[in-house]
Write a protein that holds these residues in place. Sequence first.
Motif, PDB file in Angstrom:
ATOM      1  N   LYS A 125     -23.373  60.151  27.668  1.00 25.51           N
ATOM      2  CA  LYS A 125     -22.001  60.604  27.424  1.00 25.51           C
ATOM      3  C   LYS A 125     -21.447  59.899  26.194  1.00 25.51           C
ATOM      4  N   LEU A 127     -17.842  58.834  23.830  1.00 27.32           N
ATOM      5  CA  LEU A 127     -16.412  58.559  23.856  1.00 27.32           C
ATOM      6  C   LEU A 127     -15.884  58.780  22.440  1.00 27.32           C
ATOM      7  N   ASP A 170      -6.448  54.295  31.981  1.00 30.29           N
ATOM      8  CA  ASP A 170      -6.965  55.636  31.691  1.00 30.29           C
ATOM      9  C   ASP A 170      -8.465  55.596  31.454  1.00 30.29           C
ATOM     10  N   TYR A 171      -8.901  54.565  30.709  1.00 30.36           N
ATOM     11  CA  TYR A 171     -10.338  54.419  30.454  1.00 30.36           C
ATOM     12  C   TYR A 171     -11.086  54.154  31.744  1.00 30.36           C
ATOM     13  N   ASP A 173     -10.260  55.187  34.783  1.00 34.24           N
ATOM     14  CA  ASP A 173     -10.376  56.444  35.533  1.00 34.24           C
ATOM     15  C   ASP A 173     -11.497  57.310  34.971  1.00 34.24           C
ATOM     16  N   MET A 174     -11.597  57.310  33.647  1.00 33.51           N
ATOM     17  CA  MET A 174     -12.546  58.187  32.975  1.00 33.51           C
ATOM     18  C   MET A 174     -13.990  57.679  33.112  1.00 33.51           C
ATOM     19  N   MET A 175     -14.166  56.366  33.057  1.00 34.14           N
ATOM     20  CA  MET A 175     -15.527  55.833  32.899  1.00 34.14           C
ATOM     21  C   MET A 175     -16.103  55.125  34.114  1.00 34.14           C
TER      22      MET A 175
END
Lengths: 233, 479
Positions: A125, A127, A170-171, A173-175
Amino acid sequence: MRIAICDDEKRFTRDFSAIVDRFYKSMDMVVDEYQNGLDLLKGFSRFKYDIVFLDIEMPGIDGITTARKIREINEEVFIVFLTGHVEYAIKGYEVNALRYLTKPATEDSIHEILKHVLEKKNKEKFLWVKNKDIEKKIKYSDIVYIEAQDKNVVIYTTSESIEVRGRLNDYEDMMQADGFFRVHRSYMVSLSKIMSISGSEITVAGGYRILLAKAKEKEFREAFMSFVHKEAF
Amino acid sequence: MDPSKVMIGLLISILITGFIILLLITVSSVIKCFYDETVCFSKKRVMIFGGVTFAVVLGCLFPAVLTDDKALYVLLIPGVILTVFLIGPIIMSQGRKKRIKQYIESILLYNVAIHYLLLYSLCIATLVYLVLTKLKVTALINLFLVKTGATDMAGAVSLSMLILALLIIPVLLIGVYLWVYLSFVEKDITLPMRKNDTALFVGLHFLNLFICFMSTADGSTTQSSVVYVSVKLLMTALLVILPVLVVKGRQTVYYNELSTRNEQFLEAELVAADTYRKAQDDTRAFRHDMNNNLAAVVSLMSERKYSDAEDYLRSLSTNLASFSPSVVTGDDMLDSLISSKLPVMKEKRIEFLSKGIIDGGLKWKPIDICAVFANLLDNAIEACDRVSVEKRYIHMSIMKTEYQQIITIKNSTEHKVDCSVFDSEGRYSTKSDGNNHGYGMKNVKKALQKNGAMMEMGCDDNEFTINIVIMRFDNGGIK
């Protein structure tokens, strides 16, 4: 995917190509055969290989030396050693070999390795990071840790650090499903880059030391164990 | 003022101060040994700390003896507490330049703070009840000086007993202190002391303190005062010696444990030496056979029996395979350890498979490798023993990620293993011979922890799994 096979026995490289062809009949899978280390190194300057199968006992420069030279050119390629005796292959840790195969390699073992490499490639993935100076995409696997600083976050990779606007939450939650763990109010680390854990401190690749919050220690250790269990090959 | 009174006051003051200092140092040394990682005492630090405390205590005690002004004691206690709290840790904490910063940082860590607190409360407790005892002694001395001591026979005997006690106890304490210091602190060895011993030790201290506060009432007779003071001093001495006695007792157990570990290690080494000798014999025999074999092949070839020659060569190459070592894990010590267990497994018909290689080997001390894998394999073999013969297996796999390595050992079990049998101490309590076997898992955990590795156990219906995660580059090294 581009594969290199290097063995001084032509018969073996031919058999190997046949095995790969049998499993993956697609055009995406290209196998290049080499008979010695020097030719392989020349090939490396022309093509970008994803994986190389390398015989250790070869006339001329041996497999380990060749692998060291390959690492100077390419840090990311997966190296698989082929050898008659596994007990001679143990020095390969210097070049971070993916696996050692005893000759003759079985179809199953080759298949297993190729499947793993393909999966890793497909799972990768990225970023997107953007600030006033640069805009680029970073591989998840290059990120070592992310630190919160006021209204910004600093992303530390194996080679650089980039400051961007954003919240660490936020990071997180995303990662967090992709092998990252929030170890502290201001830190999130990549579990794959952890080199040691001692009490309240984690050492990650590059020698950075990161604080581990006492309240998160138990959860972190569990997450780390299951991550290694899942990721190990 | 009467010069003899000053002399006696001074003598007793020095004796008691020395006693306090020795106690402080002994207590700190003993505590240091419980928690050797957090509170780090070196010879230098102990000396500086002892010296500072000595100066402070002497400064406070000396005028108190002369005037017997109790108000000074009230000042003394907070003064000493303050000194210990402020100077002590700064001197004792590691590092030179960032002492204060490090101290503040370390105090913020929960574990370290608890240990510091424990250390100080013990020091202060000892100090406080010694001060209280000293109060009694001073009062007693005054009592003697007021009376005509020579005519009071009982009083004279009591006084000499008291002085004897005051002399003997410090000498005893010096011995204890030297023993603890030389055999543990100096050699940097952790005392094999357990949590409940520590609790007992601390508890007794506070009990003693409590008794001290309870019986400070005056108005008793000379004899009873003397008995009281002597008992007090003896109890204090006992408190100091108690941990040493406990440690002595524990040491026997500890060394028993150590010797079983050494046994495992030696066994593995013996097997390694044996394998080597056997390999040499085999090679010699093979070399001898080789000439005959080659001659046979040559004669077959000359008779143009090529397929026979091929068969012959094939059989030779399978022979050759038997020369390869039976187990290859990437670590020589682990190889020979597993080899030492192979005969047992073969005898019990346990299928053993090992897959994968530890890149670069385990960078542990051989004894740690033995402690971990000998115990785990023994447990696995024992578990297999309870399973019907055809289902017995032990499978080991070694895999890795970029920075970590995972070793998995699976074995068949008769029925679902209750993981809670491994209690918090890691004792494997299903074994009947609790005395010797209980250490197994504890040693495994200890050795893993020492090498920065982690362990996890999983229990399935017919399978027991242990995962060990090892850091591949755990020394701040570069990949």
